[in-house]
Design a protein around this motif. Structure first.
Motif: not given
Length: 123
Positions: A97-111
């Motif tokens: 939840d920051d200035l860009m908006g509120a959202y679920f985020q995946i911290n993906n080590p495979n990406a």
């Protein structure tokens, strides 16, 4: 000819883990409370598409299927299917939840790359 998924990454059972941040737990709990249903689970699906090759989809679900994998933290459950787990293995589900908006985020080590919006990635 092999029936193996050409997009699947080699993972061991130990690597097939999805962690849930405290921030994601709080947000899922709040959304379940707003819906009035504490049985809802956050379902994460990975599909082909998006500007980087694969994209995440988030939805609430009460039902599970035979091929689903469930991950729990503090009474909150995140569910994904085995095919999506091939691309999510070792990832963390977070809520931002920051200035860009509120959202679920995946911290993906495979990406190996992701788009600016964070919902699309490549491996």
């Amino acid at each position: 000819m092999s029936d193996a998924d050409p997009f699947a990454l080699p993972t061991s059972d130990v690597d097939r883990v999805l962690t849930i941040s405290d921030s994601a737990v709080k947000r899922i709990t709040k959304l379940r409370d707003m819906e009035g249903d504490d049985q809802l689970m956050l379902r994460i699906t990975v599909s082909g598409g998006g500007c980087s090759g694969f994209q995440y989809a988030f939805d609430f679900d009460k039902d599970t299927k035979a091929q689903d994998m469930l991950f729990e933290k503090n009474g909150v459950t995140v569910v994904t299917d085995e095919t999506s787990m091939d691309l999510l293995a070792g990832s963390e589900v977070d809520f931002v939840d920051d200035l860009m908006g509120a959202y679920f985020q995946i911290n993906n080590p495979n990406a190996t790359a992701s788009c600016g919006c964070g919902t699309s990635f490549s491996v």
